[in-house]
Write a protein that holds these residues in place. Structure first.
Motif, PDB file in Angstrom:
ATOM      1  N   ILE A 154     -14.134   0.540   0.082  1.00 43.47           N
ATOM      2  CA  ILE A 154     -12.926   0.082  -0.599  1.00 43.47           C
ATOM      3  C   ILE A 154     -13.091  -1.364  -1.081  1.00 43.47           C
ATOM      4  CG2 ILE A 154     -10.459  -0.421  -0.283  1.00 43.47           C
ATOM      5  CD1 ILE A 154     -10.359   2.135   1.480  1.00 43.47           C
ATOM      6  N   ALA A 155     -13.762  -2.186  -0.298  1.00 48.07           N
ATOM      7  CA  ALA A 155     -13.999  -3.575  -0.709  1.00 48.07           C
ATOM      8  C   ALA A 155     -14.859  -3.644  -1.967  1.00 48.07           C
ATOM      9  CB  ALA A 155     -14.660  -4.356   0.426  1.00 48.07           C
ATOM     10  N   ALA A 156     -15.728  -2.659  -2.172  1.00 47.52           N
ATOM     11  CA  ALA A 156     -16.645  -2.664  -3.316  1.00 47.52           C
ATOM     12  C   ALA A 156     -16.038  -2.053  -4.582  1.00 47.52           C
ATOM     13  CB  ALA A 156     -17.931  -1.918  -2.942  1.00 47.52           C
ATOM     14  N   LYS A 157     -14.857  -1.423  -4.468  1.00 43.56           N
ATOM     15  CA  LYS A 157     -14.233  -0.771  -5.625  1.00 43.56           C
ATOM     16  C   LYS A 157     -13.654  -1.805  -6.586  1.00 43.56           C
ATOM     17  CE  LYS A 157     -12.743   3.652  -3.730  1.00 43.56           C
ATOM     18  NZ  LYS A 157     -11.586   4.493  -3.447  1.00 43.56           N
ATOM     19  N   PRO A 158     -13.642  -1.470  -7.880  1.00 45.60           N
ATOM     20  CA  PRO A 158     -12.954  -2.349  -8.837  1.00 45.60           C
ATOM     21  C   PRO A 158     -11.477  -2.476  -8.452  1.00 45.60           C
ATOM     22  CG  PRO A 158     -14.198  -0.636  -9.980  1.00 45.60           C
ATOM     23  CD  PRO A 158     -14.236  -0.299  -8.527  1.00 45.60           C
ATOM     24  N   ILE A 159     -10.912  -3.626  -8.750  1.00 46.78           N
ATOM     25  CA  ILE A 159      -9.517  -3.887  -8.398  1.00 46.78           C
ATOM     26  C   ILE A 159      -8.603  -3.331  -9.491  1.00 46.78           C
ATOM     27  CG2 ILE A 159      -7.801  -5.690  -7.924  1.00 46.78           C
ATOM     28  CD1 ILE A 159     -10.060  -5.516  -5.818  1.00 46.78           C
ATOM     29  N   HIS A 160      -7.586  -2.577  -9.077  1.00 43.38           N
ATOM     30  CA  HIS A 160      -6.566  -2.064  -9.986  1.00 43.38           C
ATOM     31  C   HIS A 160      -5.216  -2.531  -9.461  1.00 43.38           C
ATOM     32  CE1 HIS A 160      -9.501   0.569 -11.871  1.00 43.38           C
ATOM     33  NE2 HIS A 160      -9.868   0.958 -10.660  1.00 43.38           N
ATOM     34  N   ILE A 161      -4.447  -3.142 -10.329  1.00 47.43           N
ATOM     35  CA  ILE A 161      -3.108  -3.565  -9.933  1.00 47.43           C
ATOM     36  C   ILE A 161      -2.119  -2.676 -10.678  1.00 47.43           C
ATOM     37  CG2 ILE A 161      -1.432  -5.451  -9.933  1.00 47.43           C
ATOM     38  CD1 ILE A 161      -3.816  -7.375  -9.807  1.00 47.43           C
ATOM     39  N   PHE A 162      -1.415  -1.853  -9.918  1.00 46.46           N
ATOM     40  CA  PHE A 162      -0.445  -0.934 -10.486  1.00 46.46           C
ATOM     41  C   PHE A 162       0.954  -1.509 -10.293  1.00 46.46           C
ATOM     42  CE2 PHE A 162      -4.006   1.753  -9.126  1.00 46.46           C
ATOM     43  CZ  PHE A 162      -4.337   2.316 -10.346  1.00 46.46           C
ATOM     44  N   LEU A 163       1.626  -1.766 -11.386  1.00 43.63           N
ATOM     45  CA  LEU A 163       2.993  -2.255 -11.340  1.00 43.63           C
ATOM     46  C   LEU A 163       3.855  -1.235 -12.077  1.00 43.63           C
ATOM     47  CD1 LEU A 163       2.178  -5.956 -12.262  1.00 43.63           C
ATOM     48  CD2 LEU A 163       2.624  -5.033  -9.977  1.00 43.63           C
ATOM     49  N   ASP A 164       4.698  -0.540 -11.341  1.00 46.64           N
ATOM     50  CA  ASP A 164       5.500   0.527 -11.925  1.00 46.64           C
ATOM     51  C   ASP A 164       6.333   0.056 -13.113  1.00 46.64           C
ATOM     52  OD1 ASP A 164       4.491   2.320 -10.082  1.00 46.64           O
ATOM     53  OD2 ASP A 164       6.193   2.136  -8.718  1.00 46.64           O
ATOM     54  N   VAL A 183       0.874  -1.174   0.000  1.00 48.03           N
ATOM     55  CA  VAL A 183       0.000   0.000   0.000  1.00 48.03           C
ATOM     56  C   VAL A 183       0.908   1.220   0.000  1.00 48.03           C
ATOM     57  CG1 VAL A 183      -1.687   1.320   1.337  1.00 48.03           C
ATOM     58  CG2 VAL A 183      -1.855  -1.152   1.296  1.00 48.03           C
ATOM     59  N   LYS A 184       0.581   2.210  -0.831  1.00 50.28           N
ATOM     60  CA  LYS A 184       1.404   3.426  -0.857  1.00 50.28           C
ATOM     61  C   LYS A 184       1.134   4.222   0.411  1.00 50.28           C
ATOM     62  CE  LYS A 184       2.129   3.750  -5.710  1.00 50.28           C
ATOM     63  NZ  LYS A 184       2.896   4.497  -6.617  1.00 50.28           N
ATOM     64  N   ILE A 185       2.111   4.179   1.310  1.00 49.00           N
ATOM     65  CA  ILE A 185       1.996   4.877   2.590  1.00 49.00           C
ATOM     66  C   ILE A 185       3.418   5.243   3.021  1.00 49.00           C
ATOM     67  CG2 ILE A 185       2.036   2.723   3.932  1.00 49.00           C
ATOM     68  CD1 ILE A 185       0.035   4.028   5.865  1.00 49.00           C
ATOM     69  N   SER A 186       3.583   6.448   3.549  1.00 50.10           N
ATOM     70  CA  SER A 186       4.904   6.890   3.992  1.00 50.10           C
ATOM     71  C   SER A 186       4.829   7.380   5.432  1.00 50.10           C
ATOM     72  CB  SER A 186       5.411   8.016   3.086  1.00 50.10           C
ATOM     73  OG  SER A 186       4.603   9.163   3.252  1.00 50.10           O
ATOM     74  N   THR A 187       5.972   7.474   6.062  1.00 49.62           N
ATOM     75  CA  THR A 187       6.031   7.942   7.447  1.00 49.62           C
ATOM     76  C   THR A 187       5.411   9.330   7.605  1.00 49.62           C
ATOM     77  OG1 THR A 187       7.949   6.572   7.885  1.00 49.62           O
ATOM     78  CG2 THR A 187       7.572   8.416   9.385  1.00 49.62           C
ATOM     79  N   PRO A 188       5.791  10.320   6.776  1.00 47.04           N
ATOM     80  CA  PRO A 188       5.172  11.640   6.951  1.00 47.04           C
ATOM     81  C   PRO A 188       3.651  11.595   6.751  1.00 47.04           C
ATOM     82  CG  PRO A 188       7.087  11.806   5.519  1.00 47.04           C
ATOM     83  CD  PRO A 188       6.833  10.354   5.743  1.00 47.04           C
ATOM     84  N   SER A 189       3.183  10.724   5.871  1.00 49.94           N
ATOM     85  CA  SER A 189       1.739  10.661   5.631  1.00 49.94           C
ATOM     86  C   SER A 189       0.994  10.136   6.849  1.00 49.94           C
ATOM     87  CB  SER A 189       1.419   9.821   4.391  1.00 49.94           C
ATOM     88  OG  SER A 189       1.748   8.461   4.591  1.00 49.94           O
ATOM     89  N   ILE A 190       1.623   9.307   7.654  1.00 48.09           N
ATOM     90  CA  ILE A 190       0.972   8.778   8.861  1.00 48.09           C
ATOM     91  C   ILE A 190       0.761   9.900   9.874  1.00 48.09           C
ATOM     92  CG2 ILE A 190       1.256   7.230  10.840  1.00 48.09           C
ATOM     93  CD1 ILE A 190       2.762   5.337   8.863  1.00 48.09           C
ATOM     94  N   TYR A 191       1.788  10.698  10.097  1.00 46.00           N
ATOM     95  CA  TYR A 191       1.672  11.802  11.054  1.00 46.00           C
ATOM     96  C   TYR A 191       0.629  12.812  10.572  1.00 46.00           C
ATOM     97  CZ  TYR A 191       5.724  10.080  13.578  1.00 46.00           C
ATOM     98  OH  TYR A 191       6.579   9.315  14.335  1.00 46.00           O
ATOM     99  N   LYS A 192       0.701  13.151   9.307  1.00 50.24           N
ATOM    100  CA  LYS A 192      -0.255  14.096   8.728  1.00 50.24           C
ATOM    101  C   LYS A 192      -1.677  13.529   8.807  1.00 50.24           C
ATOM    102  CE  LYS A 192      -1.085  16.605   4.424  1.00 50.24           C
ATOM    103  NZ  LYS A 192      -0.642  16.825   3.051  1.00 50.24           N
ATOM    104  N   LYS A 193      -1.817  12.254   8.518  1.00 48.28           N
ATOM    105  CA  LYS A 193      -3.134  11.619   8.532  1.00 48.28           C
ATOM    106  C   LYS A 193      -3.713  11.592   9.940  1.00 48.28           C
ATOM    107  CE  LYS A 193      -4.937  10.586   5.551  1.00 48.28           C
ATOM    108  NZ  LYS A 193      -5.941  11.368   4.803  1.00 48.28           N
ATOM    109  N   ALA A 194      -2.883  11.343  10.930  1.00 53.97           N
ATOM    110  CA  ALA A 194      -3.367  11.338  12.314  1.00 53.97           C
ATOM    111  C   ALA A 194      -3.963  12.702  12.670  1.00 53.97           C
ATOM    112  CB  ALA A 194      -2.253  10.963  13.280  1.00 53.97           C
ATOM    113  N   LEU A 195      -3.287  13.773  12.280  1.00 52.62           N
ATOM    114  CA  LEU A 195      -3.791  15.128  12.550  1.00 52.62           C
ATOM    115  C   LEU A 195      -5.105  15.385  11.802  1.00 52.62           C
ATOM    116  CD1 LEU A 195      -0.433  17.111  12.423  1.00 52.62           C
ATOM    117  CD2 LEU A 195      -1.760  16.486  14.460  1.00 52.62           C
TER     118      LEU A 195
END
Length: 179
Positions: free
Chosen positions: A88-98, A35-47
């Motif tokens: 999110i469970a109901a969304k179509p599945i997208h597989i992104f491979l860079d 899952v695309k998630i970063s350390t700064p995004s966690i702190y920002k998301k908590a706020l």
């Protein structure tokens, strides 16, 4: 991003914790590998989640450590968690491979460089497969590891095996004397 919201709310549904603890759990569970998630995004998301009333931060001081906010889920946060799970469970599945950005452009390169690109992707897939094998073996007999976490590791392993087979078929199009 709804996925990060769901990760953070899901962790806080299980137990109150600080943003640092959430970040450490994301690292420990290797969530950023799938899952695309970063350390700064966690702190920002908590706020952000606190501003929206989905979580509540309580300032605590433990021993000589500096004060920190320990977040817990509110009733509104619990409802948001359930809403996001269903959405999110109901969304179509997208597989992104860079690496698909490389694949769609292979024909623009000389054959030797095409082979080099595909070999690099293959090497990285093998590295990921080894990592997943080790991670599964390390965690499969630890009772504290949730079955759902193991299910994601196994899902990733199956995907890696499928990509390996696909790469082998892609390599078949190259002349055998240049591999």
């Amino acid at each position: 991003m709804a996925t990060i919201d769901l990760i953070v709310l899901g962790m806080l549904k299980k137990e109150p914790m600080g943003a640092y603890d959430i970040q450490k759990l994301v690292e420990y569970r290797n969530i950023s590998k799938w899952v695309k998630i970063s350390t700064p995004s966690i702190y920002k998301k908590a706020l952000q989640l606190e501003e929206k009333g989905f979580i509540k931060g309580n300032i605590v001081k433990e021993g000589k450590m500096p004060e920190k906010a320990v977040y817990s889920l509110t009733d509104a946060g619990n409802r948001e968690f359930e809403r996001l799970m269903l959405e999110i469970a109901a969304k179509p599945i997208h597989i992104f491979l860079d690496f698909n950005a490389v694949i769609v452009n292979l024909d623009s390169l000389p054959l030797e460089i095409q082979q080099s690109c595909v070999n690099s992707i293959e090497k990285n897939i093998k590295t990921l497969k080894t990592y997943l094998e080790e991670n599964i073996l390390e965690k499969e007999n630890i009772p504290e590891i949730p079955e759902t976490g193991m299910a994601v590791l196994q899902q990733q392993y199956v995907l890696v095996e499928a990509i390996e087979k696909w790469i082998a078929s892609l390599k078949e199009r190259f002349p055998s004397n240049n591999q």
